[in-house]
Design a protein around this motif. Structure first.
Motif, short mmCIF file in Angstrom:
data_model
loop_
_atom_site.label_atom_id
_atom_site.label_comp_id
_atom_site.label_asym_id
_atom_site.label_seq_id
_atom_site.Cartn_x
_atom_site.Cartn_y
_atom_site.Cartn_z
N LYS A 4 0.83 -1.22 0.00
CA LYS A 4 0.00 0.00 0.00
C LYS A 4 0.86 1.26 0.00
N SER A 5 2.04 1.21 0.58
CA SER A 5 2.91 2.40 0.65
C SER A 5 3.37 2.86 -0.73
N TYR A 6 3.22 2.02 -1.75
CA TYR A 6 3.61 2.38 -3.12
C TYR A 6 2.44 2.93 -3.94
N GLU A 7 1.26 2.97 -3.36
CA GLU A 7 0.08 3.41 -4.11
C GLU A 7 0.30 4.81 -4.70
N GLY A 8 0.05 4.91 -6.01
CA GLY A 8 0.23 6.18 -6.71
C GLY A 8 1.67 6.47 -7.09
N LYS A 9 2.57 5.53 -6.82
CA LYS A 9 4.00 5.76 -7.07
C LYS A 9 4.56 4.74 -8.06
N GLU A 10 5.66 5.15 -8.67
CA GLU A 10 6.44 4.24 -9.51
C GLU A 10 7.08 3.19 -8.60
N ILE A 11 6.92 1.92 -8.95
CA ILE A 11 7.55 0.85 -8.17
C ILE A 11 8.96 0.60 -8.67
N GLY A 12 9.12 0.63 -10.00
CA GLY A 12 10.45 0.42 -10.56
C GLY A 12 10.41 -0.03 -12.00
N SER A 13 11.60 -0.42 -12.50
CA SER A 13 11.77 -0.87 -13.88
C SER A 13 12.52 -2.19 -13.89
N SER A 14 12.24 -2.98 -14.90
CA SER A 14 12.95 -4.24 -15.10
C SER A 14 14.29 -3.99 -15.78
#
Length: 153
Positions: free
Chosen positions: A11-21
């Motif tokens: 939930k702390s990542y909601e609305g945010k970029e998580i990352g790239s492969s």
């Protein structure tokens, strides 16, 4: 890589970029194997000579569904969701293909957490997936991938 152990961390990542492969090369062999698996042997994908001389891109291109099928593989390079009983690919929505992926292109997945819901113990996650083509301004696609997670108690 992001490590996620529970609903609250996710939930702390909601609305945010998580990352790239990492970058992934799509070569003719991968395209041909996908064509064989899906019975989609359209020449624009599988006939390099004809695609070069008669095709609009002067090259073979990856199947759009090939690029989508890479999502589970590339997603695992972005996030390690731990402490789960099960993860289910629940759906895909609103995909738009913006640019063909030419043979021998490198692609990577960018993931943003659009939403996360706790549905009485089943966690529904909507990830905005964008496939980036190396040295290209437009993405191959943008769309939403939906996962269901069953975390351990």
């Amino acid at each position: 890589m992001v490590i996620i152990n529970n609903f609250e961390e996710y939930k702390s990542y909601e609305g945010k970029e998580i990352g790239s492969s990492n970058w992934h090369l799509i070569d003719q062999d991968e395209i041909n194997k996908f064509a064989a698996a899906t019975l989609d042997h359209q020449w624009i994908h599988t006939d390099p000579e004809k695609a070069t001389t008669q095709g609009p891109f002067k090259s073979t291109i990856a199947h759009g569904y090939l690029t989508i099928s890479l999502i589970p593989y590339l997603w695992k390079q972005i996030a390690d969701v731990r402490n789960i009983k099960m993860e289910i690919n629940y759906g895909i929505e609103n995909f738009k293909f913006g640019q063909p992926v030419l043979v021998n292109s490198e692609v990577k997945l960018q993931a943003k957490l659009k939403s996360i819901l706790n549905l009485r113990g089943v966690i529904k996650v909507v990830i905005e997936a964008t496939m980036i083509i190396k040295d290209n301004q437009k993405p191959a696609y943008v769309g939403d991938v939906i996962f269901l997670y069953h975390f351990n108690d």
